[in-house]
Enzyme design. Structure first.
Site, PDB file in Angstrom:
ATOM      1  CD  GLU A 192      -6.794 -11.264  -0.851  1.00  0.00           C
ATOM      2  OE1 GLU A 192      -5.706 -11.833  -0.951  1.00  0.00           O
ATOM      3  OE2 GLU A 192      -6.406 -10.015  -1.180  1.00  0.00           O
TER       4      GLU A 192
ATOM      5  CE  LYS B  36       1.851 -10.021   4.433  1.00  0.00           C
ATOM      6  NZ  LYS B  36       1.629 -10.548   5.568  1.00  0.00           N
TER       7      LYS B  36
END
Length: 185
Positions: A71, A38
Site C-alpha cells: 500500500e 487503525k
C-alpha cells in the site's frame, strides 16, 4: 456540497496525475503490528513521508518484506494490466480501507475484473494504469513511478472513470444522509 468540495480539491491531481516512488523500507509486517487496525503508531508512515518529500515525488508506494506491493503511506494501490485490476489482498500487510472496498465494488459493477493478488514492483511499473485511493484522496491516477511512465504517462480512462464513479457515489450517499437528517428535525 460534497461533490463541489472534492471537484475543486482533486481537479488538478485528476488531470495531472501523481508521481510516485517506491519506499526503501517495507511496510511493518502484520505479525509485528496489526495492519488491519487503525492505531497510533505512524512511524513507518512518517519515515515514508520524509522519504517522499526528500525525493521530490508526490506519493510513496511500499512493498512488503517479500517484495510485493502492499500500500501507500495512507492509501491503497491499484494497477490495471489489460482488463484486469489488481490490488493487494487484505491478508497482506495493508489496511483494508473502506474506499478500497467501494472501488472494488464499483469496478466489478462496471464489468472490470478485480484480482486481490500479489504483484511486485515490476508489475506495477509496467501496468497500463495505476491509481491510489483513500478517504481523503478518493481515487487519483499515478502517471509515473520512479521516473518510469505508467502507460502513456497521463491519467488513463479506467482510473478516470472509477474516480468519477467514486465521487458520484459518495456525493449521492452524502445527499441521502443529509436528507434523512433533515427529516429527523
Amino acid at each position: 456540497g460534497f461533490k463541489d468540495y472534492y471537484k475543486g480539491l482533486l481537479a488538478e491531481k485528476m488531470e495531472a496525475g501523481l508521481r510516485a516512488t517506491f519506499l526503501s523500507r517495507p511496510r511493518v509486517p502484520t505479525a509485528a503490528l496489526p495492519s488491519g487496525t487503525k492505531h497510533c503508531n505512524y512511524l513507518n508512515s512518517v519515515l515514508g513521508a520524509i522519504e517522499v518529500t526528500s525525493s521530490g515525488h508526490d506519493i510513496g508506494i511500499a512493498v512488503d518484506r517479500e517484495g510485493f506491493v502492499s500500500e501507500g503511506i495512507a492509501y491503497n494501490v491499484f494497477a490495471l494490466k489489460g482488463n484486469r485490476l489488481m490490488t493487494a489482498p487484505v491478508s497482506r500487510d495493508i489496511l483494508p480501507g473502506i474506499t478500497r472496498a467501494v472501488v472494488i465494488e464499483l469496478a466489478r459493477a462496471e464489468g472490470i475484473a478485480v484480482n486481490e493478488c500479489l504483484f511486485d514492483a515490476f508489475a506495477l511499473s509496467t501496468a497500463d494504469e495505476v491509481f491510489i485511493c483513500s478517504t481523503l484522496e478518493l481515487a487519483v491516477p499515478v502517471v509515473e513511478v520512479d521516473g518510469r511512465k505508467i502507460g502513456a504517462g497521463r491519467p488513463g480512462p479506467v482510473s478516470r472513470r472509477l474516480g468519477r464513479l467514486l465521487t458520484e457515489t459518495m456525493a449521492r450517499e452524502a445527499a441521502a444522509w443529509h436528507a434523512t437528517r433533515k427529516n429527523r428535525t
